[in-house]
Design a protein around this motif. Structure first.
Motif, PDB file in Angstrom:
ATOM      1  N   ILE A  61      37.956 111.150  69.062  1.00 14.67           N
ATOM      2  CA  ILE A  61      38.300 109.642  69.312  1.00 14.67           C
ATOM      3  C   ILE A  61      38.108 108.593  68.154  1.00 14.67           C
ATOM      4  N   LEU A  62      38.838 107.936  68.312  1.00 15.07           N
ATOM      5  CA  LEU A  62      38.719 106.475  67.446  1.00 15.07           C
ATOM      6  C   LEU A  62      38.332 105.409  68.049  1.00 15.07           C
ATOM      7  N   LEU A  63      37.290 104.584  67.917  1.00 13.17           N
ATOM      8  CA  LEU A  63      36.834 103.388  68.497  1.00 13.17           C
ATOM      9  C   LEU A  63      37.215 102.159  67.467  1.00 13.17           C
ATOM     10  N   ALA A  64      38.148 101.487  67.647  1.00 18.48           N
ATOM     11  CA  ALA A  64      38.413 100.384  66.738  1.00 18.48           C
ATOM     12  C   ALA A  64      38.207  99.068  67.516  1.00 18.48           C
ATOM     13  N   GLY A  65      37.658  98.238  66.512  1.00 18.34           N
ATOM     14  CA  GLY A  65      37.267  96.673  67.157  1.00 18.34           C
ATOM     15  C   GLY A  65      36.446  96.071  66.312  1.00 18.34           C
ATOM     16  N   GLY A  66      36.359  94.779  66.454  1.00 22.20           N
ATOM     17  CA  GLY A  66      35.472  93.895  65.583  1.00 22.20           C
ATOM     18  C   GLY A  66      33.971  94.154  65.710  1.00 22.20           C
ATOM     19  N   LEU A  67      33.232  93.455  64.864  1.00 19.43           N
ATOM     20  CA  LEU A  67      31.836  93.582  65.132  1.00 19.43           C
ATOM     21  C   LEU A  67      31.224  93.209  66.436  1.00 19.43           C
ATOM     22  N   ASN A  68      30.172  93.816  66.747  1.00 19.41           N
ATOM     23  CA  ASN A  68      29.499  93.741  68.236  1.00 19.41           C
ATOM     24  C   ASN A  68      30.457  93.694  69.365  1.00 19.41           C
ATOM     25  N   VAL A 162      33.896 111.309  66.958  1.00 21.68           N
ATOM     26  CA  VAL A 162      34.072 110.199  67.597  1.00 21.68           C
ATOM     27  C   VAL A 162      33.540 109.064  66.213  1.00 21.68           C
ATOM     28  N   ALA A 163      34.794 108.640  66.047  1.00 19.94           N
ATOM     29  CA  ALA A 163      34.897 107.734  64.775  1.00 19.94           C
ATOM     30  C   ALA A 163      34.784 106.366  65.484  1.00 19.94           C
ATOM     31  N   ARG A 164      34.502 105.291  64.419  1.00 20.90           N
ATOM     32  CA  ARG A 164      34.209 104.069  64.810  1.00 20.90           C
ATOM     33  C   ARG A 164      34.798 103.150  63.325  1.00 20.90           C
ATOM     34  N   THR A 165      35.363 102.109  63.662  1.00 15.86           N
ATOM     35  CA  THR A 165      36.063 101.168  62.470  1.00 15.86           C
ATOM     36  C   THR A 165      36.435  99.897  63.011  1.00 15.86           C
ATOM     37  N   THR A 166      35.975  98.978  62.056  1.00 16.53           N
ATOM     38  CA  THR A 166      36.662  97.681  62.280  1.00 16.53           C
ATOM     39  C   THR A 166      37.713  97.528  61.370  1.00 16.53           C
ATOM     40  N   ARG A 167      38.412  98.260  60.723  1.00 16.19           N
ATOM     41  CA  ARG A 167      39.594  97.998  59.925  1.00 16.19           C
ATOM     42  C   ARG A 167      40.463  99.501  60.202  1.00 16.19           C
ATOM     43  N   PRO A 168      40.969  99.461  61.329  1.00 13.20           N
ATOM     44  CA  PRO A 168      41.825 100.721  61.686  1.00 13.20           C
ATOM     45  C   PRO A 168      42.974 100.963  60.800  1.00 13.20           C
ATOM     46  N   SER A 169      43.499  99.681  60.074  1.00 13.72           N
ATOM     47  CA  SER A 169      45.005  99.916  59.301  1.00 13.72           C
ATOM     48  C   SER A 169      44.332 100.414  57.850  1.00 13.72           C
ATOM     49  N   ARG A 170      43.045 100.744  57.506  1.00 14.51           N
ATOM     50  CA  ARG A 170      42.712 101.445  56.056  1.00 14.51           C
ATOM     51  C   ARG A 170      42.409 102.714  56.407  1.00 14.51           C
ATOM     52  N   ILE A 171      42.300 103.108  57.523  1.00 14.65           N
ATOM     53  CA  ILE A 171      42.144 104.748  57.718  1.00 14.65           C
ATOM     54  C   ILE A 171      43.090 105.737  57.150  1.00 14.65           C
ATOM     55  N   ASP A 172      42.828 106.533  56.270  1.00 15.37           N
ATOM     56  CA  ASP A 172      43.757 107.360  55.502  1.00 15.37           C
ATOM     57  C   ASP A 172      44.987 108.025  56.647  1.00 15.37           C
ATOM     58  N   ARG A 173      46.186 107.803  56.192  1.00 13.26           N
ATOM     59  CA  ARG A 173      47.170 108.342  57.376  1.00 13.26           C
ATOM     60  C   ARG A 173      47.003 109.754  57.560  1.00 13.26           C
ATOM     61  N   LEU A 175      44.744 111.381  58.879  1.00 10.15           N
ATOM     62  CA  LEU A 175      43.382 111.608  59.753  1.00 10.15           C
ATOM     63  C   LEU A 175      44.011 110.674  61.004  1.00 10.15           C
ATOM     64  N   GLN A 176      44.948 109.715  60.654  1.00 12.97           N
ATOM     65  CA  GLN A 176      45.314 108.832  61.895  1.00 12.97           C
ATOM     66  C   GLN A 176      45.813 109.662  63.287  1.00 12.97           C
ATOM     67  N   SER A 177      46.805 110.679  63.091  1.00 14.34           N
ATOM     68  CA  SER A 177      47.541 111.315  64.038  1.00 14.34           C
ATOM     69  C   SER A 177      46.288 112.551  64.796  1.00 14.34           C
ATOM     70  N   TRP A 178      45.309 112.519  64.402  1.00 16.69           N
ATOM     71  CA  TRP A 178      44.199 113.672  64.907  1.00 16.69           C
ATOM     72  C   TRP A 178      43.324 112.914  66.003  1.00 16.69           C
ATOM     73  N   PHE A 179      43.535 111.645  66.087  1.00 14.04           N
ATOM     74  CA  PHE A 179      42.572 110.656  66.877  1.00 14.04           C
ATOM     75  C   PHE A 179      43.352 110.060  68.069  1.00 14.04           C
ATOM     76  N   ILE A 180      42.859 110.080  69.235  1.00 11.85           N
ATOM     77  CA  ILE A 180      43.063 109.280  70.289  1.00 11.85           C
ATOM     78  C   ILE A 180      42.329 107.835  69.946  1.00 11.85           C
ATOM     79  N   ARG A 181      43.262 106.798  69.817  1.00 13.73           N
ATOM     80  CA  ARG A 181      42.621 105.536  69.548  1.00 13.73           C
ATOM     81  C   ARG A 181      42.442 104.593  70.547  1.00 13.73           C
ATOM     82  N   TYR A 182      41.123 104.076  70.600  1.00 18.26           N
ATOM     83  CA  TYR A 182      40.902 102.994  71.536  1.00 18.26           C
ATOM     84  C   TYR A 182      40.708 101.705  71.007  1.00 18.26           C
ATOM     85  N   ASP A 183      41.301 100.558  71.195  1.00 19.98           N
ATOM     86  CA  ASP A 183      41.200  99.343  70.765  1.00 19.98           C
ATOM     87  C   ASP A 183      40.220  98.483  71.685  1.00 19.98           C
ATOM     88  N   LEU A 184      38.807  98.203  71.328  1.00 19.74           N
ATOM     89  CA  LEU A 184      37.891  97.609  72.052  1.00 19.74           C
ATOM     90  C   LEU A 184      38.439  96.113  72.129  1.00 19.74           C
TER      91      LEU A 184
END
Length: 218
Positions: A61-68, A162-173, A175-184
């Motif tokens: 799982i990838l949890l993407a979204g801004g701070l807080n 279970v990965a987290r990021t505030t900058r999903p566009s910078r994740i190495d390519r 990796l991206q296909s291995w995760f189900i992405r959720y945009d908070l």
């Protein structure tokens, strides 16, 4: 409002966003008590139920979204709902394959979670090693020197990232296909007030709504 909070040194004044982070630290450990992100929570709840019924590993799982926005809290809830343990790691702490191998072999048991903060900070080399680990359930190390060098594939227990990021566009390519992405999404003022309420019993409800309004829906 500030007069009702614990006194702090001048250089460590409690801001509205700090207040939310502290409330989050004391926050929920189940989906039932998690506030906000309803569509995401519903989908995660369904996936956990399905995996439990079929006795299959939980997907990465990838949890993407801004701070807080609750990424850390939601990751903690996922781990608790799965009934497993987690190893917390930041992307910029994964500096070499030996350290990664040590974590994956010594600290993760079957179906445990690697909780990876700031996955966007992984180097391209380490991103590929993570992919190899989750795709082949093994990690390859080099043993010996010179003509005696050999490559050894160390088997791994199945695990979930279970990965987290505030900058999903910078994740190495790779990796991206291995995760189900959720945009908070940003919390509403009412949701923020509800999050703050348990850790602010001495603060009037109107004051909580005012704090929530000034956060800008973080």
């Amino acid at each position: 409002m500030l007069a009702l909070m614990p006194k702090r040194p001048r250089e460590d004044v409690l801001t509205e966003r700090d207040f939310i982070e502290e409330a989050s630290d004391q926050g929920p450990l189940s989906f039932d008590s998690f506030i906000g992100q309803s569509p995401i929570v519903a989908d995660l709840r369904a996936k956990i139920a399905t995996c439990s019924e079929r006795k299959t590993p939980f997907p990465h799982i990838l949890l993407a979204g801004g701070l807080n926005m609750g990424k850390r809290t939601l990751a903690r809830v996922i781990v608790n709902e799965l009934g497993v343990e987690a190893v917390e790691l930041a992307g910029d702490q994964v500096e070499d394959k030996g350290r990664l191998a040590s974590l994956l072999t010594a600290r993760l048991q079957t179906n445990d979670v690697l909780s990876l903060q700031n996955i966007d900070l992984l180097s391209p080399f380490m991103a590929k090693e993570i992919v190899r680990a989750i795709s082949s359930s093994s990690i390859e190390l080099v043993a010996g020197e010179g003509i005696f060098t050999s490559r050894v594939a160390i088997p791994l227990q199945p695990f979930t990232v279970v990965a987290r990021t505030t900058r999903p566009s910078r994740i190495d390519r790779c990796l991206q296909s291995w995760f189900i992405r959720y945009d908070l999404v940003a919390y509403t003022a009412d949701e923020i007030a509800a999050i703050l309420a348990p850790s602010a019993r001495l603060v009037h409800a109107d004051a909580l709504r005012e704090v929530a309004r000034h956060t800008g829906g973080c």
